[in-house]
Scaffold this motif. Structure first.
Motif, PDB file in Angstrom:
ATOM      1  N   THR A   1    -140.845  49.636 -48.986  1.00  0.00           N
ATOM      2  CA  THR A   1    -139.560  49.057 -48.619  1.00  0.00           C
ATOM      3  C   THR A   1    -139.407  49.128 -47.109  1.00  0.00           C
ATOM      4  N   ILE A   2    -138.731  48.137 -46.584  1.00  0.00           N
ATOM      5  CA  ILE A   2    -138.394  48.093 -45.173  1.00  0.00           C
ATOM      6  C   ILE A   2    -136.870  48.089 -45.093  1.00  0.00           C
ATOM      7  N   MET A   3    -136.325  49.162 -44.554  1.00  0.00           N
ATOM      8  CA  MET A   3    -134.878  49.237 -44.409  1.00  0.00           C
ATOM      9  C   MET A   3    -134.501  48.434 -43.172  1.00  0.00           C
ATOM     10  N   ASN A   4    -133.987  47.242 -43.406  1.00  0.00           N
ATOM     11  CA  ASN A   4    -133.652  46.357 -42.302  1.00  0.00           C
ATOM     12  C   ASN A   4    -132.270  46.663 -41.734  1.00  0.00           C
ATOM     13  N   ASP A   5    -131.380  47.164 -42.567  1.00  0.00           N
ATOM     14  CA  ASP A   5    -130.018  47.435 -42.133  1.00  0.00           C
ATOM     15  C   ASP A   5    -129.519  48.728 -42.768  1.00  0.00           C
ATOM     16  N   LEU A   6    -128.812  49.511 -41.984  1.00  0.00           N
ATOM     17  CA  LEU A   6    -128.051  50.649 -42.480  1.00  0.00           C
ATOM     18  C   LEU A   6    -126.826  50.687 -41.581  1.00  0.00           C
ATOM     19  N   TYR A   7    -125.708  50.191 -42.093  1.00  0.00           N
ATOM     20  CA  TYR A   7    -124.526  50.017 -41.261  1.00  0.00           C
ATOM     21  C   TYR A   7    -123.295  50.584 -41.940  1.00  0.00           C
ATOM     22  N   LEU A   8    -122.533  51.323 -41.158  1.00  0.00           N
ATOM     23  CA  LEU A   8    -121.232  51.827 -41.589  1.00  0.00           C
ATOM     24  C   LEU A   8    -120.230  51.558 -40.481  1.00  0.00           C
ATOM     25  N   GLN A   9    -118.986  51.328 -40.872  1.00  0.00           N
ATOM     26  CA  GLN A   9    -117.957  51.185 -39.859  1.00  0.00           C
ATOM     27  C   GLN A   9    -117.924  52.457 -39.012  1.00  0.00           C
ATOM     28  N   GLU A  10    -117.468  52.312 -37.795  1.00  0.00           N
ATOM     29  CA  GLU A  10    -117.601  53.377 -36.795  1.00  0.00           C
ATOM     30  C   GLU A  10    -117.060  54.729 -37.258  1.00  0.00           C
ATOM     31  N   HIS A  11    -115.946  54.748 -37.954  1.00  0.00           N
ATOM     32  CA  HIS A  11    -115.348  56.027 -38.351  1.00  0.00           C
ATOM     33  C   HIS A  11    -116.186  56.784 -39.382  1.00  0.00           C
ATOM     34  N   LEU A  12    -117.208  56.121 -39.953  1.00  0.00           N
ATOM     35  CA  LEU A  12    -118.063  56.771 -40.952  1.00  0.00           C
ATOM     36  C   LEU A  12    -119.438  57.153 -40.409  1.00  0.00           C
ATOM     37  N   ARG A  13    -119.717  56.799 -39.178  1.00  0.00           N
ATOM     38  CA  ARG A  13    -120.995  57.183 -38.578  1.00  0.00           C
ATOM     39  C   ARG A  13    -120.970  58.674 -38.273  1.00  0.00           C
ATOM     40  N   ASP A  14    -122.128  59.278 -38.385  1.00  0.00           N
ATOM     41  CA  ASP A  14    -122.251  60.728 -38.175  1.00  0.00           C
ATOM     42  C   ASP A  14    -121.413  61.521 -39.172  1.00  0.00           C
ATOM     43  N   THR A  15    -121.302  61.005 -40.383  1.00  0.00           N
ATOM     44  CA  THR A  15    -120.589  61.708 -41.452  1.00  0.00           C
ATOM     45  C   THR A  15    -121.515  61.858 -42.655  1.00  0.00           C
ATOM     46  N   GLU A  16    -121.043  62.568 -43.653  1.00  0.00           N
ATOM     47  CA  GLU A  16    -121.804  62.740 -44.894  1.00  0.00           C
ATOM     48  C   GLU A  16    -122.047  61.393 -45.581  1.00  0.00           C
ATOM     49  N   VAL A  17    -121.167  60.423 -45.373  1.00  0.00           N
ATOM     50  CA  VAL A  17    -121.352  59.094 -45.976  1.00  0.00           C
ATOM     51  C   VAL A  17    -122.637  58.453 -45.452  1.00  0.00           C
TER      52      VAL A  17
ATOM     53  N   VAL B   1    -125.302  60.028 -44.399  1.00  0.00           N
ATOM     54  CA  VAL B   1    -126.390  60.756 -45.053  1.00  0.00           C
ATOM     55  C   VAL B   1    -126.573  60.248 -46.483  1.00  0.00           C
ATOM     56  N   GLN B   2    -125.475  60.085 -47.207  1.00  0.00           N
ATOM     57  CA  GLN B   2    -125.542  59.608 -48.593  1.00  0.00           C
ATOM     58  C   GLN B   2    -126.180  58.222 -48.675  1.00  0.00           C
ATOM     59  N   LEU B   3    -125.796  57.317 -47.765  1.00  0.00           N
ATOM     60  CA  LEU B   3    -126.350  55.958 -47.795  1.00  0.00           C
ATOM     61  C   LEU B   3    -127.850  55.984 -47.512  1.00  0.00           C
ATOM     62  N   PHE B   4    -128.258  56.747 -46.510  1.00  0.00           N
ATOM     63  CA  PHE B   4    -129.682  56.858 -46.198  1.00  0.00           C
ATOM     64  C   PHE B   4    -130.452  57.423 -47.398  1.00  0.00           C
ATOM     65  N   LYS B   5    -129.943  58.504 -47.965  1.00  0.00           N
ATOM     66  CA  LYS B   5    -130.615  59.120 -49.112  1.00  0.00           C
ATOM     67  C   LYS B   5    -130.636  58.187 -50.322  1.00  0.00           C
ATOM     68  N   HIS B   6    -129.602  57.379 -50.488  1.00  0.00           N
ATOM     69  CA  HIS B   6    -129.563  56.408 -51.583  1.00  0.00           C
ATOM     70  C   HIS B   6    -130.722  55.406 -51.438  1.00  0.00           C
ATOM     71  N   CYS B   7    -130.932  54.927 -50.217  1.00  0.00           N
ATOM     72  CA  CYS B   7    -132.044  53.994 -49.956  1.00  0.00           C
ATOM     73  C   CYS B   7    -133.390  54.671 -50.211  1.00  0.00           C
ATOM     74  N   HIS B   8    -133.524  55.899 -49.742  1.00  0.00           N
ATOM     75  CA  HIS B   8    -134.781  56.625 -49.933  1.00  0.00           C
ATOM     76  C   HIS B   8    -135.047  56.895 -51.413  1.00  0.00           C
ATOM     77  N   LYS B   9    -134.020  57.290 -52.138  1.00  0.00           N
ATOM     78  CA  LYS B   9    -134.171  57.554 -53.571  1.00  0.00           C
ATOM     79  C   LYS B   9    -134.559  56.283 -54.317  1.00  0.00           C
ATOM     80  N   TYR B  10    -133.946  55.158 -53.964  1.00  0.00           N
ATOM     81  CA  TYR B  10    -134.308  53.875 -54.591  1.00  0.00           C
ATOM     82  C   TYR B  10    -135.801  53.616 -54.352  1.00  0.00           C
ATOM     83  N   THR B  11    -136.246  53.832 -53.131  1.00  0.00           N
ATOM     84  CA  THR B  11    -137.655  53.625 -52.781  1.00  0.00           C
ATOM     85  C   THR B  11    -138.561  54.488 -53.657  1.00  0.00           C
ATOM     86  N   GLN B  12    -138.228  55.757 -53.789  1.00  0.00           N
ATOM     87  CA  GLN B  12    -139.027  56.670 -54.602  1.00  0.00           C
ATOM     88  C   GLN B  12    -138.949  56.316 -56.095  1.00  0.00           C
ATOM     89  N   ASP B  13    -137.743  56.091 -56.591  1.00  0.00           N
ATOM     90  CA  ASP B  13    -137.545  55.833 -58.021  1.00  0.00           C
ATOM     91  C   ASP B  13    -138.209  54.556 -58.496  1.00  0.00           C
TER      92      ASP B  13
END
Length: 151
Positions: free
Chosen positions: A84-100, A102-114
């Motif tokens: 998989t090539i993660m072309n986009d990972l975008y959150l509105q500014e107030h959610l950057r550097d938050t647990e959200v 991390v969750q989005l990144f891990k969701h993409c990684h888990k999809y890749t593994q699963d």
């Protein structure tokens, strides 16, 4: 402060308008690039949904789309496996550097593994030092490839 419940899920055909809006925010506001025609964004979204050349995830809070991620499906000739090539990972500014984030990144990684992909890769703009710090904190490995493009 109480956290707002967050839902991360695979996009469906009912998400086309919300994805169009958040993708335009990402393209025009974050990257300061010209926003593509709505028809082009709809074509891209429908191509991913219908031809399954990739997958998009939406991030929702209070029934509002506040982010998205896109994985494109490809192959690695070196590994002779699908990736998989993660072309986009975008959150509105107030959610950057938050647990959200991390969750989005891990969701993409888990999809890749699963789904049996060999790995997930992506590029980050050289000036996007915030993203570099985030990926470093996530335990990612920088590789020695240089991107080229021709138009």
């Amino acid at each position: 402060m109480e956290s707002i419940p967050t839902v991360i899920r695979q996009a469906t055909s009912t998400d086309v308008d919300a994805l169009t809006t958040i993708m335009n925010e990402y393209i025009g506001d974050f990257y300061q690039k010209p926003k593509p025609a709505v028809e082009k964004l709809h074509y891209l979204i429908h191509t991913l949904l219908e031809l399954q050349l990739g997958v998009q995830f939406v991030v929702e809070q209070n029934n509002q789309t506040v982010g998205f991620a896109t994985l494109y499906f490809s192959f690695s000739s070196i590994k002779a496996e699908k990736v998989t090539i993660m072309n986009d990972l975008y959150l509105q500014e107030h959610l950057r550097d938050t647990e959200v984030e991390v969750q989005l990144f891990k969701h993409c990684h888990k999809y890749t593994q699963d789904h049996g992909f060999a790995h997930m890769s992506w590029v980050a703009a050289p000036h996007n030092t915030r993203a570099h710090r985030f990926f470093d904190q996530m335990g990612c490995t920088r590789i020695d490839w240089i991107d080229y493009m021709i138009v």
